[in-house]
Design a protein around this motif. Structure first.
Motif, PDB file in Angstrom:
ATOM      1  N   LEU A 159       9.166  12.131  -1.302  1.00  0.00           N
ATOM      2  CA  LEU A 159       7.906  12.590  -1.888  1.00  0.00           C
ATOM      3  C   LEU A 159       6.825  11.534  -1.718  1.00  0.00           C
ATOM      4  N   ASP A 160       5.700  11.922  -1.081  1.00  0.00           N
ATOM      5  CA  ASP A 160       4.491  11.105  -1.149  1.00  0.00           C
ATOM      6  C   ASP A 160       3.853  11.472  -2.490  1.00  0.00           C
ATOM      7  N   GLY A 161       4.144  10.639  -3.467  1.00  0.00           N
ATOM      8  CA  GLY A 161       3.629  10.881  -4.828  1.00  0.00           C
ATOM      9  C   GLY A 161       2.529   9.884  -5.167  1.00  0.00           C
ATOM     10  N   ALA A 162       1.640   9.650  -4.195  1.00  0.00           N
ATOM     11  CA  ALA A 162       0.535   8.707  -4.434  1.00  0.00           C
ATOM     12  C   ALA A 162      -0.095   8.993  -5.796  1.00  0.00           C
ATOM     13  N   ARG A 163      -0.255  10.292  -6.114  1.00  0.00           N
ATOM     14  CA  ARG A 163      -0.845  10.688  -7.400  1.00  0.00           C
ATOM     15  C   ARG A 163       0.137  11.533  -8.220  1.00  0.00           C
ATOM     16  N   VAL A 164       1.384  11.102  -8.250  1.00  0.00           N
ATOM     17  CA  VAL A 164       2.391  11.916  -8.960  1.00  0.00           C
ATOM     18  C   VAL A 164       2.154  11.906 -10.474  1.00  0.00           C
ATOM     19  N   MET A 217       7.373  15.912   1.116  1.00  0.00           N
ATOM     20  CA  MET A 217       6.409  16.710   0.340  1.00  0.00           C
ATOM     21  C   MET A 217       5.318  15.773  -0.159  1.00  0.00           C
ATOM     22  N   GLU A 218       4.188  16.334  -0.597  1.00  0.00           N
ATOM     23  CA  GLU A 218       3.105  15.524  -1.181  1.00  0.00           C
ATOM     24  C   GLU A 218       2.656  16.195  -2.483  1.00  0.00           C
ATOM     25  N   ASN A 219       2.688  15.436  -3.587  1.00  0.00           N
ATOM     26  CA  ASN A 219       2.338  15.987  -4.910  1.00  0.00           C
ATOM     27  C   ASN A 219       1.681  14.890  -5.742  1.00  0.00           C
ATOM     28  N   SER A 228       0.851  -1.208   0.000  1.00  0.00           N
ATOM     29  CA  SER A 228       0.000   0.000   0.000  1.00  0.00           C
ATOM     30  C   SER A 228       0.876   1.244   0.000  1.00  0.00           C
ATOM     31  N   GLY A 229       0.222   2.385  -0.244  1.00  0.00           N
ATOM     32  CA  GLY A 229       0.935   3.657  -0.160  1.00  0.00           C
ATOM     33  C   GLY A 229       1.370   3.928   1.269  1.00  0.00           C
ATOM     34  N   THR A 230       0.516   3.572   2.206  1.00  0.00           N
ATOM     35  CA  THR A 230       0.854   3.777   3.621  1.00  0.00           C
ATOM     36  C   THR A 230       2.116   3.003   3.970  1.00  0.00           C
ATOM     37  N   MET A 231       2.184   1.748   3.492  1.00  0.00           N
ATOM     38  CA  MET A 231       3.395   0.977   3.789  1.00  0.00           C
ATOM     39  C   MET A 231       4.610   1.579   3.069  1.00  0.00           C
ATOM     40  N   GLY A 232       4.412   2.075   1.867  1.00  0.00           N
ATOM     41  CA  GLY A 232       5.528   2.689   1.127  1.00  0.00           C
ATOM     42  C   GLY A 232       6.081   3.902   1.865  1.00  0.00           C
ATOM     43  N   ASN A 233       5.179   4.748   2.363  1.00  0.00           N
ATOM     44  CA  ASN A 233       5.638   5.921   3.123  1.00  0.00           C
ATOM     45  C   ASN A 233       6.285   5.493   4.442  1.00  0.00           C
ATOM     46  N   LEU A 234       5.660   4.527   5.111  1.00  0.00           N
ATOM     47  CA  LEU A 234       6.192   4.049   6.394  1.00  0.00           C
ATOM     48  C   LEU A 234       7.617   3.523   6.227  1.00  0.00           C
ATOM     49  N   ALA A 263      -3.593  10.537   7.956  1.00  0.00           N
ATOM     50  CA  ALA A 263      -4.345   9.306   7.671  1.00  0.00           C
ATOM     51  C   ALA A 263      -3.501   8.034   7.640  1.00  0.00           C
ATOM     52  N   GLU A 264      -2.294   8.060   8.210  1.00  0.00           N
ATOM     53  CA  GLU A 264      -1.490   6.844   8.127  1.00  0.00           C
ATOM     54  C   GLU A 264      -1.197   6.261   9.521  1.00  0.00           C
ATOM     55  N   GLY A 265      -2.098   6.562  10.450  1.00  0.00           N
ATOM     56  CA  GLY A 265      -2.031   5.944  11.768  1.00  0.00           C
ATOM     57  C   GLY A 265      -0.822   6.367  12.591  1.00  0.00           C
ATOM     58  N   CYS A 298      -1.353  17.217  -3.762  1.00  0.00           N
ATOM     59  CA  CYS A 298      -1.709  17.271  -2.343  1.00  0.00           C
ATOM     60  C   CYS A 298      -3.210  16.997  -2.184  1.00  0.00           C
ATOM     61  N   ASN A 299      -3.492  15.846  -1.631  1.00  0.00           N
ATOM     62  CA  ASN A 299      -4.878  15.365  -1.513  1.00  0.00           C
ATOM     63  C   ASN A 299      -5.758  16.340  -0.729  1.00  0.00           C
ATOM     64  N   ARG A 300      -5.337  16.720   0.463  1.00  0.00           N
ATOM     65  CA  ARG A 300      -6.189  17.552   1.335  1.00  0.00           C
ATOM     66  C   ARG A 300      -6.290  18.997   0.885  1.00  0.00           C
ATOM     67  N   PHE A 331       4.900   6.083  -5.053  1.00  0.00           N
ATOM     68  CA  PHE A 331       3.699   6.354  -5.856  1.00  0.00           C
ATOM     69  C   PHE A 331       2.816   5.116  -5.922  1.00  0.00           C
ATOM     70  N   CYS A 332       1.515   5.373  -6.108  1.00  0.00           N
ATOM     71  CA  CYS A 332       0.526   4.293  -6.001  1.00  0.00           C
ATOM     72  C   CYS A 332       0.076   3.805  -7.372  1.00  0.00           C
ATOM     73  N   LEU A 333      -0.118   2.496  -7.462  1.00  0.00           N
ATOM     74  CA  LEU A 333      -0.651   1.883  -8.680  1.00  0.00           C
ATOM     75  C   LEU A 333      -2.167   1.803  -8.597  1.00  0.00           C
ATOM     76  N   SER A 334      -2.690   2.022  -7.394  1.00  0.00           N
ATOM     77  CA  SER A 334      -4.119   1.795  -7.127  1.00  0.00           C
ATOM     78  C   SER A 334      -4.921   3.089  -7.081  1.00  0.00           C
ATOM     79  N   LYS A 335      -4.267   4.228  -7.248  1.00  0.00           N
ATOM     80  CA  LYS A 335      -5.015   5.487  -7.184  1.00  0.00           C
ATOM     81  C   LYS A 335      -5.140   6.092  -8.574  1.00  0.00           C
ATOM     82  N   GLY A 336      -6.316   5.896  -9.154  1.00  0.00           N
ATOM     83  CA  GLY A 336      -6.522   6.426 -10.503  1.00  0.00           C
ATOM     84  C   GLY A 336      -5.985   5.507 -11.577  1.00  0.00           C
TER      85      GLY A 336
HETATM   86  C1  LIG Z   1      -1.638  11.339  -0.807  1.00  0.00           C
HETATM   87  C2  LIG Z   1      -1.784   9.943  -0.325  1.00  0.00           C
HETATM   88  N1  LIG Z   1      -0.702   9.310   0.155  1.00  0.00           N
HETATM   89  C3  LIG Z   1      -0.757   8.040   0.586  1.00  0.00           C
HETATM   90  C4  LIG Z   1      -1.941   7.329   0.554  1.00  0.00           C
HETATM   91  C5  LIG Z   1      -1.983   5.934   1.125  1.00  0.00           C
HETATM   92  O1  LIG Z   1      -2.241   4.950   0.191  1.00  0.00           O
HETATM   93  P1  LIG Z   1      -2.909   3.540   0.640  1.00  0.00           P
HETATM   94  O2  LIG Z   1      -4.360   3.800   0.822  1.00  0.00           O
HETATM   95  O3  LIG Z   1      -2.602   2.659  -0.529  1.00  0.00           O
HETATM   96  O4  LIG Z   1      -2.247   3.095   1.871  1.00  0.00           O
HETATM   97  C6  LIG Z   1      -3.106   7.942   0.063  1.00  0.00           C
HETATM   98  C7  LIG Z   1      -4.393   7.204   0.038  1.00  0.00           C
HETATM   99  O5  LIG Z   1      -5.408   7.673  -0.417  1.00  0.00           O
HETATM  100  C8  LIG Z   1      -3.025   9.285  -0.387  1.00  0.00           C
HETATM  101  O6  LIG Z   1      -4.098   9.939  -0.846  1.00  0.00           O
END
Ligand SMILES: Cc1ncc(COP(=O)(O)O)c(C=O)c1O
Length: 351
Positions: free
Chosen positions: A171-176, A138-140, A60-66, A90-92, A142-144, A199-204
Motif C-alpha cells: 500500500l502506498d499510504g502516503a496519506r493513510v 494500491m494507493e489510499n 521520502s515516500g518515493t524512497m519508501g515505495n522504491l 511521479a516517482e521517476g 488516492c492523490n490523483r 506512509f509519510c510523516l511529511s504529508k499533512g
Molecule cells: C500518494 C503519494 N505517494 C507517494 C508520494 C511520495 O512522497 P515524497 O514526496 O516524500 O517522495 C507522494 C508525494 O506527494 C504521494 O502523494
C-alpha cells in the motif's frame, strides 16, 4: 506574492514548535549500527500504529515505495499498479529503472479502486512463459483521484485476489491517516488489509521529511538491505525521527479540520458557474477542479490565481489541485474562494 495562500500541497507545511524542540533535544547515535534510540523509538511507534511486526524510516515516500517494490520483486517480475498511482506518475519510474521490474498498469475507478476483472487477468504466477507478478499495489488515499478513500472491505477484495495467487500486496499510504480519519476507523483496519505499507510523516502531518515502511519483521530486515543499496542508510537520523514522533503522536487528530476546510472549499467551488468538480470525490484534504470558460487554459488560470495570492498545482488532465493542511484556516479558505471567484469572473467577462 507575499501572504499568498499556498494550497499546492500538504508538504509545504513548516515543522511545529514541538517538532523543532524535539529535534533539538533528540538523543542520537549511528543508525547504521542500529544505535540511534530516537529512530528505534519512531520505528517501534510506526510499527505499532500500522499493526505490523516492524517498521523502517526512509527519507521520502518515493524512497519508501522504491525500497518496497525492490524488496518484493526480483528482476523481470512485474509490479501491478493502478493507472492513477503516484508510483506510476511521479516517482521517476524508479523501481523499473533501478530494479529491472516492469510496471503493469491496471484501470482504477473514480475512487482509485483497481478493476477486479482486469486485475484477475493481469496477475500472473511464476512458471508461465509471461513475466510473473511480484507485487500488487494500491494507493489510499488516492492523490490523483482527489484524495479518495478505499474502505477496508474494498481493499480486502484486492488482497484476497492477489493472495489467492500467492502475490503480496503493498500500500502506498502516503496519506493513510487521512483515509482512516475520513472513515472514522483506526488506521490498523486499513493497513491490516495489506502485507506492507509506506506512509509519510511529511504529508499533512507536518514533519519536515521522512516516511515509514512497515511489514513483517523478516521482510523489513531485507528492506534494510535494499535501502542501503539505494543509498538510503542514515547515521544520526534521530534529528529527523524526533519530528516524526511528534507527527504521529500530535498531528493525526487534527486532520479532520483539514477535511472540513477541503469540503468548504469544494462546496464554494461547486457554487461557481465556470467550475467542474465532483463533490463526491472530495473525501479528505484534496480538491481537484476544472475551469470551463471556453478558450481558457488551465495553466493561465493557475498563473492568474498565483498573481492574485493563491498557489495551486496543475494536475494536467485531472485539473487544478488544491490541498488543505496545517497552517491553513477557515479564513484562508474563504479568501481563496474569493480570489478564485474574482479571477473566474474576469475570464467569463472577456470570453
Ligand atoms: C500518494 C503519494 N505517494 C507517494 C508520494 C511520495 O512522497 P515524497 O514526496 O516524500 O517522495 C507522494 C508525494 O506527494 C504521494 O502523494
Amino acid at each position: 506574492m507575499p501572504n499568498s495562500i499556498d494550497l499546492r500541497s500538504d508538504t509545504v507545511t513548516l515543522p511545529t514548535q514541538a517538532m523543532r524542540d524535539a529535534m533539538y533535544r533528540a538523543e542520537v547515535g549511528d543508525d547504521m549500527f542500529g544505535e540511534d534510540p530516537t529512530v528505534r523509538k519512531l520505528e517501534e511507534l510506526a510499527a505499532a500504529k500500522a499493526g505490523k511486526e516492524a517498521a523502517m524510516l526512509t527519507i521520502s515516500g518515493t524512497m519508501g515505495n522504491l525500497v518496497s517494490l525492490l524488496t518484493h520483486c526480483g528482476r523481470g517480475e512485474e509490479a501491478v499498479i493502478g493507472d492513477k498511482s503516484h508510483i506510476v506518475y511521479a516517482e521517476g519510474g524508479g523501481a523499473a529503472a533501478l530494479g529491472g521490474l516492469p510496471y503493469r498498469v491496471v484501470r482504477t475507478n473514480w475512487q482509485g479502486m483497481p478493476d477486479l476483472d482486469e486485475l484477475g487477468w493481469t496477475i500472473r504466477t511464476k512458471g508461465s512463459k509471461f513475466p510473473p507478478t511480484g507485487v500488487v499495489c494500491m494507493e489510499n488515499t488516492c492523490n490523483r483521484r482527489g484524495g479518495t478513500v478505499l474502505t477496508p472491505e474494498q481493499m480486502s477484495k484486492v488482497t484476497e485476489l492477489a493472495h489467492s495467487r500467492g502475490i503480496p500486496v503493498h500500500l502506498d499510504g502516503a496519506r493513510v491517516f487521512h483515509a482512516a480519519t475520513a472513515l472514522g476507523v483506526d488506521v490498523k483496519e486499513i493497513t491490516s488489509q495489506v502485507d506492507t505499507v509506506m506512509f509519510c510523516l511529511s504529508k499533512g502531518l507536518s514533519a519536515p521529511l521522512g516516511s515509514m515502511v512497515a511489514g513483517p519483521a523478516q521482510w523489513i530486515e531485507r528492506a534494510r538491505l535494499t535501502r542501503r543499496l539505494v543509498g538510503g542508510n542514515m547515521r544520526q537520523a534521530g534529528v529527523i525521527a524526533a519530528a516524526g514522533i511528534v507527527a504521529l503522536t500530535e498531528m493525526v487528530d487534527r486532520l479532520a479540520e483539514d477535511h472540513q476546510n477541503a469540503r468548504l472549499l469544494a462546496e464554494g467551488l461547486a457554487a461557481m458557474n465556470s467550475v467542474k468538480i465532483n463533490l463526491e470525490a472530495v473525501q479528505t484534504n484534496i480538491v481537484l477542479f476544472k475551469v470551463t470558460v471556453p478558450g481558457v487554459q488551465q495553466e493561465d488560470v493557475q498563473a492568474s490565481l498565483a498573481e492574485n495570492g493563491l498557489k495551486v498545482s496543475n494536475y494536467g488532465e485531472d485539473g487544478l489541485r488544491m490541498i488543505t493542511h496545517y497552517g491553513i484556516s477557515r479564513q484562508d479558505i474563504l479568501r481563496a474562494l474569493d480570489i478564485i471567484g474574482k479571477v473566474l469572473s474576469r475570464y467569463e467577462a472577456s470570453s
